[in-house]
Design an enzyme around this catalytic site. Sequence first.
Site, short mmCIF file in Angstrom:
data_model
loop_
_atom_site.label_atom_id
_atom_site.label_comp_id
_atom_site.label_asym_id
_atom_site.label_seq_id
_atom_site.Cartn_x
_atom_site.Cartn_y
_atom_site.Cartn_z
N LYS A 187 49.92 37.12 43.49
CA LYS A 187 50.61 37.33 42.22
C LYS A 187 52.06 37.74 42.49
O LYS A 187 52.33 38.52 43.41
CB LYS A 187 49.88 38.42 41.43
CG LYS A 187 50.38 38.67 40.02
CD LYS A 187 49.51 39.72 39.34
CE LYS A 187 49.88 39.95 37.90
NZ LYS A 187 48.97 40.91 37.23
N SER B 262 47.16 39.36 33.17
CA SER B 262 48.45 38.80 33.50
C SER B 262 48.46 38.00 34.81
O SER B 262 49.43 37.33 35.12
CB SER B 262 49.47 39.94 33.61
OG SER B 262 49.12 40.85 34.65
N SER C 130 43.88 42.56 33.88
CA SER C 130 44.68 41.43 34.35
C SER C 130 44.10 40.66 35.52
O SER C 130 44.53 39.55 35.81
CB SER C 130 46.09 41.90 34.70
OG SER C 130 46.80 42.25 33.54
#
Length: 443
Positions: free
Chosen positions: A81, A156, A180
Amino acid sequence: MSNDLLTKTASDLGRMINAKEVSPTEVTKAFLSEMDKSPLTERIYARTTPERALSEAKAATDRAQNGTRIGPLDGVPISWKDLFDTAGTATEAGSKLLDGRTPTADATVLKNATLGGLVCLGKTHMSELAFSGLGVNPITRTPPCVNDLDAAPGGSSSGSATSVAFNLAPASVGSDTGGSVRIPSAWNDLVGLKTTHGLLPTTGSVPLCSKFDTVGPMCRSVEDTANLFAALAGEKPMQLIQSDLKGKRFAICMTATLDDMEPEPKRAFEKNIETLKAAGAIIEELEIPEVAQALPITSCVYTTEAYAHWGETIEDNPSVMFSEIEDRFKLGKGFSGVEYVRSWQKLDALRASYVERIAGYDGVLMPTTCVMPSNIERLETDSDYYVHVNLMALRNTRIANLLGLCAITLPSGTPSCGLMICGKPLQEREILTISAQIEPILT
């Protein structure tokens, strides 16, 4: 051979490397080649790191050849990420506010993974500054959901999940502040582990809410999740004990988590419960008042801290962000210090009470999300709809964050629906072992 490699689990790739059936360099080149060819790469990866990947793969290949492999995932490439710092490679956390931000050192978990022999393929797209459960980012890119290319992937850690789901990485590392890791894992039919706060270091990662931010693996199997978790912690991998579910005790959280569910996750959850009962698990319905009392605290504790981190930067750069996320940050201006402190005092008491209430159970069960992936275009253009869906997507997952738990989502057997198992704080190994027993009977 290269196409076959793309769909293997990370642990299977590790075993193939150990048996000298394939080299880390061959595995890494297979994924880099697929990334070069795939029309989805730009929607999933913010930037790739082929030079680093090939260098790390070469070192892993040398270790495999001379019998000095470090661990079960030595030589396996993964994605990250884009809020984990990578030395010399931009880390922008999905936001133009951080355009060009290039750290000089790796995040601690990336250092640990590299020392464990893992290969860094690149950085994946995400919701801006990690402040959304939907993964919609019209400022950079919105990855597609694996089950509906026009639907939101979950956030996310959107690109992390989709890099695995679309065979552009065998595993990924995301962060989970309110869901997330688990929401995009559920919506893309993966295993996602939310770790206990503080267990894995967040040093060198872009913060959202430091008192809630956690690091977690996103994988194709529970075995992969356990192995990647160990690598991120810099520990030896755990042995997943083979057993059955007879006599295991689970509680279904009946407070809030089953309210206002869409039909697909409702049916999936009911089917999963019947499957677990048939396998010998003891399952009881349980009202958990701590959940009802914790959920209303969400806005104060999250938005206050998020605004404390980013409010000044956002105010100095108006209209740079997607308006829905900018508005969510600005909610943090509305709470006083007294409200924030009292909210945390209440939350600390609720955490202690919750652990006592569920002490006799091996896990607490709930649907990972109560909604299905929604249409990207509508989410970008209908503000009321965006706010509603985002809150509903996050409702169940944030319970574990608020109450300080570890939690895992497993593919339920129904596309884009996950079964979540919440464990007690610091019981990741126990919850992984239980998940390894549940996994084969759900799919």
